[in-house]
Design an enzyme around this catalytic site. Structure first.
Site, PDB file in Angstrom:
ATOM      1  N   ARG A  66       3.869   0.134  -5.382  1.00 49.39           N
ATOM      2  CA  ARG A  66       4.450  -1.122  -5.835  1.00 49.39           C
ATOM      3  C   ARG A  66       5.455  -1.681  -4.827  1.00 49.39           C
ATOM      4  O   ARG A  66       5.348  -2.819  -4.398  1.00 49.39           O
ATOM      5  CB  ARG A  66       5.136  -0.844  -7.170  1.00 49.39           C
ATOM      6  CG  ARG A  66       5.754  -2.013  -7.840  1.00 49.39           C
ATOM      7  CD  ARG A  66       6.544  -1.511  -9.027  1.00 49.39           C
ATOM      8  NE  ARG A  66       5.742  -0.625  -9.852  1.00 49.39           N
ATOM      9  CZ  ARG A  66       5.286  -0.943 -11.053  1.00 49.39           C
ATOM     10  NH1 ARG A  66       5.567  -2.100 -11.577  1.00 49.39           N
ATOM     11  NH2 ARG A  66       4.572  -0.097 -11.751  1.00 49.39           N
ATOM     12  N   THR A  67       6.419  -0.853  -4.431  1.00 50.46           N
ATOM     13  CA  THR A  67       7.466  -1.343  -3.537  1.00 50.46           C
ATOM     14  C   THR A  67       6.895  -1.672  -2.163  1.00 50.46           C
ATOM     15  O   THR A  67       7.252  -2.668  -1.545  1.00 50.46           O
ATOM     16  CB  THR A  67       8.591  -0.294  -3.420  1.00 50.46           C
ATOM     17  OG1 THR A  67       9.029   0.036  -4.726  1.00 50.46           O
ATOM     18  CG2 THR A  67       9.761  -0.819  -2.623  1.00 50.46           C
ATOM     19  N   LYS A  77       3.788  17.288  10.743  1.00 53.56           N
ATOM     20  CA  LYS A  77       3.810  18.275  11.830  1.00 53.56           C
ATOM     21  C   LYS A  77       5.247  18.682  12.166  1.00 53.56           C
ATOM     22  O   LYS A  77       5.480  19.431  13.103  1.00 53.56           O
ATOM     23  CB  LYS A  77       3.173  17.688  13.094  1.00 53.56           C
ATOM     24  CG  LYS A  77       1.725  17.294  12.931  1.00 53.56           C
ATOM     25  CD  LYS A  77       1.215  16.683  14.234  1.00 53.56           C
ATOM     26  CE  LYS A  77      -0.134  16.040  14.048  1.00 53.56           C
ATOM     27  NZ  LYS A  77      -0.476  15.186  15.191  1.00 53.56           N
ATOM     28  N   ARG A 115      11.824   4.152   2.716  1.00 50.23           N
ATOM     29  CA  ARG A 115      11.837   4.857   1.428  1.00 50.23           C
ATOM     30  C   ARG A 115      11.818   6.338   1.772  1.00 50.23           C
ATOM     31  O   ARG A 115      10.970   6.784   2.553  1.00 50.23           O
ATOM     32  CB  ARG A 115      10.587   4.463   0.628  1.00 50.23           C
ATOM     33  CG  ARG A 115      10.126   5.435  -0.435  1.00 50.23           C
ATOM     34  CD  ARG A 115      11.047   5.528  -1.625  1.00 50.23           C
ATOM     35  NE  ARG A 115      11.167   4.290  -2.361  1.00 50.23           N
ATOM     36  CZ  ARG A 115      10.484   4.017  -3.475  1.00 50.23           C
ATOM     37  NH1 ARG A 115       9.619   4.878  -3.958  1.00 50.23           N
ATOM     38  NH2 ARG A 115      10.678   2.882  -4.094  1.00 50.23           N
ATOM     39  N   HIS A 163      18.518   1.748  -4.760  1.00 52.77           N
ATOM     40  CA  HIS A 163      17.324   0.935  -4.564  1.00 52.77           C
ATOM     41  C   HIS A 163      17.771  -0.525  -4.697  1.00 52.77           C
ATOM     42  O   HIS A 163      17.508  -1.176  -5.704  1.00 52.77           O
ATOM     43  CB  HIS A 163      16.283   1.307  -5.631  1.00 52.77           C
ATOM     44  CG  HIS A 163      14.905   0.816  -5.328  1.00 52.77           C
ATOM     45  ND1 HIS A 163      14.614   0.004  -4.251  1.00 52.77           N
ATOM     46  CD2 HIS A 163      13.732   1.010  -5.968  1.00 52.77           C
ATOM     47  CE1 HIS A 163      13.324  -0.267  -4.254  1.00 52.77           C
ATOM     48  NE2 HIS A 163      12.768   0.325  -5.289  1.00 52.77           N
TER      49      HIS A 163
END
Lengths: 314, 191
Positions: A54-55, A82, A104, A134
């Site tokens: 969504r974001t 890695k 994020r 957020h």
């Protein structure tokens, strides 16, 4: 404004500027050609260490409507698996000339680290860091409230219900709404309130029902089902009985009061389908408003010359 | 600082432009006025009222924000957006008259033409300005001019309108000093 890391960094004027700009951006969504040339030639990197469709899509749509080039970077299947560090990834992005990095991360403070170290010259936008913040979600929530309640949020009463402990949305909302002059009440079981919540600019209560009739906005937070096995509360059923928004609770609300949810919803746990799909619910609008608000944020961060002493591009 | 146009001069200039518009458009029946914020919007509204009064039929008036289309965005900090308001019925197939306070480098008008592209396809576009101060950097000229005002690049032209600034006047001031709204200082891409 150079970065957007915390909703608390915004002054009242800056927050209102973002919300007013978002309103003009929203008008664009009604047009036949939903595109502006403003960020032509700029590169926005979506750096997602945590899954969030969504974001990410919302930021991607926002950047593309402003004509920016968008690079999506997901940690899964990348060099992060890695063992590459955040710093090395950031240096790579810097070398590629990222003008903005939307980050994020599951670690609280990751966005702040990127903004504070100078590993990248571009603007950092926090798209959710751990259980911390957020800010664009808080901005889109405030935008939705302003549109639905008709203007100024000063003096409005916003009730945030549920898992405050794990919610970055709750913290950002409390900070932003306090800046905008709204009164915020957090209603949650004692186990789901974070340590230090008494320092936040809001009231807290364990008892939801007496608060309902006074609220202009009720925001249900997602119960993080993945954490349900931990002993935060006895069972989903009991949680739902004490803190779930159902038809009986919705009936107590004032006439104009709205019901919000940042999504994704657990229907039947924190909110019933009946309430989620009712006329009071703004859940779908919140998603649409998210694009306008993120366009406003990207425009204000990238639309002009960055005003910092050390920035040679200004 | 010297006053070039007072309230009466601005009033007469707008009336004359209104008559010219009606004459050149043969009745102004498919006309849409779009003011360029900030002061162009009020000028467009006043001009629209006059054209409506002289021609006897209503004229839709709106505003067109050009901020997102400027070519100098990267030279300054991000600016707040102004309001775009396209009248119901849109601009497709109609005669759009852009209205601004000062015509200077021509870059604002270029941005407005690009912005207009994203809103619809007008039959034709014309331009009305209260003051043309010269120093064009693009091949653009106005169809209707309130006053041609030859200026030096060291001067600033300040347009004040009642709705925004409390009074109607156009003054010339030496450049430098405090930044005032409505000005078109040298070297900038505004107006």
């Amino acid at each position: 404004m150079r970065h957007l890391v915390s909703a608390g960094d915004l002054s009242r004027d800056q927050a209102l500027l973002v919300l007013d700009t978002a309103r003009e951006m929203a008008a664009l969504q009604q047009r036949e050609i939903k595109k502006l040339p403003t960020l032509r030639g700029r590169t926005v990197v979506n750096l997602f260490y945590e899954d969030s469709t969504r974001t990410r899509i919302s930021f991607e749509a926002a950047a593309k409507r402003l004509s920016a080039d968008v690079i999506n970077f997901s940690a899964k299947g990348s060099s992060v698996s890695k063992g590459e560090s955040l710093k090395d990834t950031a240096l790579t992005l810097q070398a590629m000339g990222a003008d903005a990095v939307v980050v994020r991360h599951s670690a609280s403070g990751a966005a702040h680290r990127l903004a504070a170290t100078g590993w990248v010259d571009g603007a950092i936008v926090n798209a959710g860091d751990g259980t911390h913040e957020h800010p664009t979600q808080a901005l889109l929530d405030a935008y939705t409230m302003r549109e639905r309640l008709g203007g100024d949020l000063a003096g409005r009463r916003v009730l945030i219900v549920g898992d405050v402990l794990h919610s970055r949305v709750a913290r950002s909302n409390v900070l932003l709404l306090a800046t905008l002059g709204a009164q915020v009440v957090l209603a949650a079981p004692p186990t789901l309130l974070p340590v230090g919540v008494e320092q936040w600019p809001c009231e807290t209560t364990y008892d939801l029902d007496p608060q309902l009739a006074k609220a202009d906005v009720v925001m249900a937070l997602r119960v993080q089902r993945e954490r349900m096995t931990e002993a935060f509360f006895p069972s989903a059923r009991e949680y739902s009985r004490r803190y779930g928004l159902d038809a009986a609770r919705a009936a107590v609300l004032q006439d104009g009061a709205i019901v919000m949810h940042p999504g994704p919803m657990n229907r039947g746990v924190e909110i019933t389908a009946e309430v989620a799909d009712s006329a009071r619910s703004t859940i779908v609008e919140q998603v649409a408003n998210g694009v306008s608000v993120r366009m406003a944020v990207l425009y204000l961060l990238l639309g002009g010359a960055l005003q910092t002493g050390s920035d040679p591009r200004a | 600082m010297s006053t070039v146009l007072d309230a009466g001069d601005i009033d007469r200039a707008l009336s004359r432009i209104a008559h010219e518009v009606i004459e050149r458009t043969r009745g102004a029946d498919d006309l849409v006025l779009l003011g360029i914020p900030t002061r162009g919007v009020e000028l467009a509204r006043r001009l629209g009222e006059r054209i409506a009064a002289f021609s006897g039929s209503p004229v839709p008036v709106g505003s067109l924000d050009i901020t997102m289309y400027r070519d100098d965005l990267r030279l300054r900090a991000a600016r707040a957006l102004e309001h775009t308001d396209i009248p119901a019925g849109g601009v497709g197939g109609r005669l759009v008259l852009l209205v601004d306070d000062v015509l200077f480098s021509g870059r604002t008008v270029r941005a407005a033409l690009t912005a207009l592209d994203d809103v619809g396809r007008p039959r034709a576009v014309q331009l009305a300005v209260l003051v043309d101060r010269g120093h064009r950097e693009l091949p653009i000229r106005a169809d209707y001019v309130g006053k041609n005002l030859p200026t030096s690049l060291r001067e600033r032209v300040l347009v004040r309108v009642a709705g925004t600034d409390g009074a109607d006047e156009v003054v010339i001031a030496p450049s430098g000093g405090s930044e005032e709204p409505g000005e078109a200082p040298a070297g900038e891409a505004s107006a």
